[in-house]
Design a protein around this motif. Structure first.
Motif, PDB file in Angstrom:
ATOM      1  N   SER A 173     -84.709 -75.511-116.368  1.00 15.54           N
ATOM      2  CA  SER A 173     -83.969 -74.828-117.239  1.00 15.54           C
ATOM      3  C   SER A 173     -84.266 -73.735-117.558  1.00 15.54           C
ATOM      4  N   LEU A 215     -79.590 -66.964-113.172  1.00 19.06           N
ATOM      5  CA  LEU A 215     -78.595 -66.746-113.806  1.00 19.06           C
ATOM      6  C   LEU A 215     -79.025 -65.220-114.442  1.00 19.06           C
ATOM      7  N   TYR A 216     -79.730 -65.091-115.393  1.00 15.03           N
ATOM      8  CA  TYR A 216     -80.225 -63.774-115.849  1.00 15.03           C
ATOM      9  C   TYR A 216     -80.517 -62.683-115.219  1.00 15.03           C
ATOM     10  N   CYS A 245     -77.079 -61.617-113.382  1.00 13.36           N
ATOM     11  CA  CYS A 245     -76.175 -60.649-114.353  1.00 13.36           C
ATOM     12  C   CYS A 245     -76.858 -59.799-114.679  1.00 13.36           C
ATOM     13  N   TYR A 285     -76.840 -67.393-126.628  1.00 15.41           N
ATOM     14  CA  TYR A 285     -77.755 -68.557-127.104  1.00 15.41           C
ATOM     15  C   TYR A 285     -77.419 -68.892-128.578  1.00 15.41           C
ATOM     16  N   THR A 294     -67.766 -61.201-112.794  1.00 11.34           N
ATOM     17  CA  THR A 294     -68.595 -62.033-112.712  1.00 11.34           C
ATOM     18  C   THR A 294     -70.153 -61.934-113.212  1.00 11.34           C
ATOM     19  N   LEU A 340     -70.226 -63.872-117.169  1.00  5.72           N
ATOM     20  CA  LEU A 340     -69.838 -65.552-116.447  1.00  5.72           C
ATOM     21  C   LEU A 340     -71.337 -65.669-116.127  1.00  5.72           C
ATOM     22  N   TYR A 341     -72.016 -64.851-115.773  1.00  5.48           N
ATOM     23  CA  TYR A 341     -73.891 -64.975-115.084  1.00  5.48           C
ATOM     24  C   TYR A 341     -74.334 -65.535-116.508  1.00  5.48           C
ATOM     25  N   SER A 373     -73.470 -68.088-118.775  1.00  5.21           N
ATOM     26  CA  SER A 373     -74.393 -68.949-118.115  1.00  5.21           C
ATOM     27  C   SER A 373     -75.934 -69.581-118.233  1.00  5.21           C
ATOM     28  N   ALA A 374     -76.875 -68.277-118.074  1.00  6.35           N
ATOM     29  CA  ALA A 374     -77.863 -67.673-118.677  1.00  6.35           C
ATOM     30  C   ALA A 374     -77.961 -67.487-120.228  1.00  6.35           C
ATOM     31  N   THR A 415     -76.440 -70.256-121.543  1.00  9.30           N
ATOM     32  CA  THR A 415     -75.886 -71.444-122.006  1.00  9.30           C
ATOM     33  C   THR A 415     -77.404 -72.434-121.326  1.00  9.30           C
ATOM     34  N   SER A 416     -78.028 -71.894-120.032  1.00  2.00           N
ATOM     35  CA  SER A 416     -79.532 -72.390-119.625  1.00  2.00           C
ATOM     36  C   SER A 416     -80.849 -72.295-120.557  1.00  2.00           C
TER      37      SER A 416
END
Length: 296
Positions: free
Chosen positions: A82, A89-90, A93, A109, A157, A160-161, A164-165, A167-168
């Protein structure tokens, strides 16, 4: 606990969080030198894993006997993937949006973690968490400049990245608090970063790292990112958190946000408007109030 010991704990947690805050700036600088996402992320996790394993073996020479732990080592590595996802992802971004905005997106987060806790463990967020999350989202709108300039100047985009980062990262925090707590800190960290390395190698396949020339040129950035991203913070948090307590530690950890924004402003010379600064300060105040209420 003496006041001096608590002050040392506060200093450790603050420095650990500040270490995370400088990462996006050095990632941006590495991109300007034409290094790729795969090279930046790959060198960070590989060097980080090497440093952590070396530190563990050097400090545990007399205690390397086999010991039964609550969870198998492979589960720790699986959870560590994770944090590998966070890096991928970060840093993607950071490629697409200013570093000052990327860190604000990662800070989501705070509410995403509360949502995941509810969905995964049927633990509904408190009223304070819900209200705090709404305020954090409002602060984000200020911090990213969307209210001033609209969304046309920010990569969708990239957003979104960034989410997503976040969330991870939320998933990492949840798993890290539930799995492998009986492992020595360095061993658990080393296993997690090893898992992160496996994910990065599988997803990004940084074949250019097979070249010695690539390592020679990227090494200055790799050392900074691995030390300040995967080695120093876990050690400082492991030392400081027991002395500060979770609530105060969480408040101190939020220093990552202003450090990242200030680094992007003073080092990268990114534009940060007064309204964006107010959004950053607003988010910090919300974090402090949420954790102060929890402690009470």
């Amino acid at each position: 606990m003496s006041t001096f010991v608590k002050i040392k704990g506060i200093a450790a947690v603050t420095l650990g969080a500040a270490s995370f805050g400088i990462l996006s700036t050095f990632v941006k600088k590495a991109y300007k030198q034409d290094f790729t996402l795969a090279e930046v992320t790959g060198t960070q996790v590989l060097l980080g894993a090497a440093f952590l394993w070396l530190a563990f073996f050097l400090t545990n020479k007399k205690t390397l006997t086999k010991k039964k732990y609550t969870h198998p080592f492979w589960l720790i590595m699986l959870c560590g993937m994770s944090t590998g996802a966070v890096s991928i992802l970060y840093y993607r971004c950071v490629e697409l949006v200013p570093a000052s905005i990327a860190i604000v997106l990662l800070m989501q987060y705070i509410w995403i973690g509360a949502l995941l806790e509810w969905l995964l463990f049927k633990s509904p967020p408190s009223k304070v968490q819900v209200i705090g999350s709404i305020f954090v989202i409002f602060g984000t709108l200020l911090s990213t400049g969307i209210i001033e300039r609209g969304t046309e100047t920010i990569s969708t985009t990239g957003i979104l990245y960034g989410l997503s980062a976040a969330t991870s990262f939320s998933l990492f925090i949840i798993l890290n608090g539930r799995v492998g707590n009986d492992y020595p800190v360095l061993k658990k960290s080393a296993l997690m970063i090893t898992g992160a390395s496996i994910l990065v190698m599988l997803v990004l396949t940084p074949v250019s790292l097979l070249s010695l020339g690539t390592w020679e040129s990227i090494l200055p950035y790799a050392l900074v990112l691995s030390l300040f991203g995967t080695v120093i913070p876990p050690v400082l948090f492991a030392y400081g958190m027991p002395k500060t307590g979770y609530s105060l530690g969480s408040i101190l950890s939020s220093v990552e946000l202003p450090v990242a924004v200030m680094m992007s402003y003073f080092v990268l010379h990114e534009h940060v408007s007064p309204l964006q600064w107010s959004g950053v300060i607003f988010i910090l105040i919300v974090i402090i109030l949420i954790n102060t209420y929890k402690r009470k």
